[in-house]
Enzyme design. Structure first.
Site, PDB file in Angstrom:
ATOM      1  N   ILE A 130       0.839  -1.196   0.000  1.00 53.84           N
ATOM      2  CA  ILE A 130       0.000   0.000   0.000  1.00 53.84           C
ATOM      3  C   ILE A 130       0.875   1.247   0.000  1.00 53.84           C
ATOM      4  O   ILE A 130       1.891   1.312   0.700  1.00 53.84           O
ATOM      5  CB  ILE A 130      -0.927   0.003   1.231  1.00 53.84           C
ATOM      6  CG1 ILE A 130      -1.965  -1.101   1.104  1.00 53.84           C
ATOM      7  CG2 ILE A 130      -1.607   1.353   1.419  1.00 53.84           C
ATOM      8  CD1 ILE A 130      -2.821  -1.286   2.328  1.00 53.84           C
ATOM      9  N   CYS A 131       0.458   2.240  -0.790  1.00 51.45           N
ATOM     10  CA  CYS A 131       1.098   3.551  -0.771  1.00 51.45           C
ATOM     11  C   CYS A 131       0.002   4.607  -0.817  1.00 51.45           C
ATOM     12  O   CYS A 131      -1.162   4.328  -0.531  1.00 51.45           O
ATOM     13  CB  CYS A 131       2.082   3.704  -1.924  1.00 51.45           C
ATOM     14  SG  CYS A 131       1.298   3.725  -3.555  1.00 51.45           S
ATOM     15  N   ALA A 132       0.349   5.819  -1.186  1.00 46.47           N
ATOM     16  CA  ALA A 132      -0.640   6.899  -1.183  1.00 46.47           C
ATOM     17  C   ALA A 132      -1.658   6.759  -2.304  1.00 46.47           C
ATOM     18  O   ALA A 132      -2.869   6.877  -2.079  1.00 46.47           O
ATOM     19  CB  ALA A 132       0.059   8.253  -1.274  1.00 46.47           C
TER      20      ALA A 132
END
Length: 376
Positions: free
Chosen positions: A72-74
């Site tokens: 997961i990232c932004a």
């Protein structure tokens, strides 16, 4: 093998079903510590994306080979790149396609009560800790504190074959953009909010203070506005059938609404004291309190919604038993934390004195809510 795509709905379903989920969050540590995905049997670790650019094989040593890793990232791009690096090394990998951006806009509806002539549903916007409600009776619906993603309510109403007639905001929200005005425009429903919240607004609304009861349907489903200032001067709670208190940001499962956002913390804390120990004092312990926010994932109960009986809240929260006015004021006014990010702009948008496009609205809302003071 290949990096699999994962959407917010599927990730939530896994967590909600009690499955073990391993999340690798590759955002920077400050963002991760401020706001991350939580719940269930979820295990989460934070290794920033930039660390993976250094070809440091030690980063991979403590990552599990026997379970799927959800990266997961932004917004999804960095997570995919890290996922490809993991895939090359034989890990089982998926990534959240639009990252925390998508997670921040995910809503989960939960039925609280369903009876012959009434249904009460809580919409949980998990990433924001924002809660909204739909009350259904005899083919009509009332909505309280809707978020800006109005399609959530329109689609649910369609699935229930009901017409949205009334839309209520308990107060002028500071941490998220209200969907009330847009939803009213799309459904021709009446939009209600206290006129004390809407100074200098040219937005059409029906003042809540003009109504002691708002009735709809053919049964006695009553929504009684109760002036409960403290979080904001015009904060209003709604008592449904004398059993369910939709408390806005006045009373939470784990605390009270913060009184400082208007720059009058002590004055508004005094109002909050009167609300707790006078206005709401006559309500029975068996009334179910349903707030507009929650501060901790643990506040979601065994039935899957955020809410608690008023008696339990009174017993479990010291501030609800602090009858000394000065002591209460000091605790509440002195217990506030960081202000919601961008709250000045969000308040102006909700009052109708500022307009922004969709991209800007999304940017303004990113991050957790900070409207509750937690008093354990």
């Amino acid at each position: 093998m290949a990096v699999k795509e994962l959407r917010a709905q599927e990730l939530h379903d896994r967590i909600n079903a009690g499955h073990s989920v391993f999340i690798l969050d590759v955002r920077n540590p400050d963002d991760y510590n401020d706001w991350k995905i939580e719940g269930g049997k979820l295990q989460s670790v934070n290794i920033p994306y930039f660390d993976f650019l250094d070809d440091n094989e030690d980063l991979y040593q403590n990552l599990p080979k026997d379970t799927e890793i959800v990266v997961i990232c932004a917004k999804g791009g960095s997570a995919l790149m890290v996922g490809e690096l993991l895939d090359e090394r034989g890990f089982d990998v998926s990534y959240l396609v639009e990252g925390m951006l998508e997670w921040s806009q995910f809503y989960h509806p939960v039925t609280i009560a369903e009876e012959t002539d009434m249904k009460l549903v809580q919409f949980n916007r998990l990433a924001k800790g924002c809660l909204s409600y739909m009350v259904i009776s005899q083919g009509e619906a009332l909505i309280v504190d809707p978020g800006r993603h109005v399609s959530e309510y329109l689609e649910y109403a369609k699935s229930e074959n009901v017409t949205i007639k009334h839309i209520l905001d308990s107060h002028l929200h500071a941490d998220h953009i209200s969907g009330g005005p847009e939803l009213a425009a799309k459904t021709n429903a009446t939009y209600y909010i206290s006129s004390g919240e809407m100074q200098d607004s040219g937005m059409p609304f029906e003042p809540l203070e003009r109504h002691e009861h708002i009735q709809f349907g053919t049964v006695d489903v009553k929504v009684m506005p109760i002036s409960t200032p403290g979080h904001t001067p015009g904060s209003t709670s709604f008592l449904i059938n004398e059993r369910f208190l939709l408390s806005g940001d006045t009373i939470f499962v784990g605390g009270l609404g913060r009184p400082d956002l208007g720059g009058k913390a002590r004055e508004w804390a005094q109002s909050l004291y009167d609300t707790v120990f006078s206005t709401l004092a006559g309500l029975g312990d068996d009334v179910l309190v349903l707030p507009t926010h929650f501060a901790d994932i643990q506040e979601i109960n065994a039935n899957g919604y955020v809410g608690a009986q008023l008696g339990d809240i009174r017993r479990n929260n010291e501030i609800m038993r602090t009858t000394d006015r000065e002591q209460f004021t000091e605790q509440v006014a002195g217990g506030v934390g960081a202000t919601p990010p961008n709250y000045t702009d969000i308040v102006e948008i909700n009052r109708g004195t500022l307009q922004v496009d969709l991209e800007k609205a999304t940017e303004l809302e990113i991050g957790p809510n900070r409207c509750a003071i937690k008093h354990s």
